[in-house]
Design a protein around this motif. Sequence first.
Motif, mmCIF file in Angstrom:
data_model
loop_
_atom_site.group_PDB
_atom_site.id
_atom_site.type_symbol
_atom_site.label_atom_id
_atom_site.label_comp_id
_atom_site.label_asym_id
_atom_site.label_seq_id
_atom_site.Cartn_x
_atom_site.Cartn_y
_atom_site.Cartn_z
ATOM 1 N N PRO A 3 0.803 -1.229 0.000
ATOM 2 C CA PRO A 3 0.000 0.000 0.000
ATOM 3 C C PRO A 3 0.836 1.280 0.000
ATOM 4 N N TRP A 4 2.018 1.244 0.604
ATOM 5 C CA TRP A 4 2.861 2.423 0.640
ATOM 6 C C TRP A 4 3.796 2.483 -0.559
ATOM 7 N N VAL A 5 4.208 1.342 -1.065
ATOM 8 C CA VAL A 5 5.077 1.327 -2.243
ATOM 9 C C VAL A 5 4.310 1.804 -3.472
ATOM 10 N N TYR A 6 3.072 1.357 -3.629
ATOM 11 C CA TYR A 6 2.265 1.716 -4.794
ATOM 12 C C TYR A 6 1.290 2.857 -4.508
ATOM 13 N N ASP A 7 1.393 3.471 -3.341
ATOM 14 C CA ASP A 7 0.682 4.679 -2.960
ATOM 15 C C ASP A 7 -0.841 4.577 -3.086
ATOM 16 N N PHE A 8 -1.394 3.512 -2.525
ATOM 17 C CA PHE A 8 -2.840 3.446 -2.407
ATOM 18 C C PHE A 8 -3.256 3.297 -0.940
ATOM 19 N N HIS A 9 -2.361 3.654 -0.019
ATOM 20 C CA HIS A 9 -2.635 3.513 1.412
ATOM 21 C C HIS A 9 -3.738 4.444 1.894
#
Length: 135
Positions: free
Chosen positions: A85-91
């Motif tokens: 979620p933080w690597v692909y920025d959908f957190h």
Amino acid sequence: MKSFIPTTTYAVLNYVIALLLISTLWTFDTLHIGGAALFLPLIIGWLQLIMAIFANNKLGFLKVFPMSMHNVNDVIMGSFLMCSPWVYDFHSKIWIPQVLFGGALFIMGIFTQGSPLINKEHTLQQGGITSTDSL
């Protein structure tokens, strides 16, 4: 530390987590988010289901993959799923199912009986050509 998850419990949990990861499309409604939030749980769920079918344990159908390989793959996929979620920025939209299922895979991979990551007597077998064999 000692391993506390029996291999039979691990096999059941592996099927359950694989099916829950595949069903996150509908249960957590990630269809509208798309991208990595949609495809990562789906892909990792299918990979877990395939690994469970080929695993060398009581509930594995084909018994091809050794459990040590399955445990290492669980730790790698679980840690990747937890960070996604933080690597692909959908957190900001959804992160709870990825962290929960990723953490479950990570813990299962480490603390299953016979895991090479915590038990020193169960190590992966060396294979291939050694340096003296090629001479």
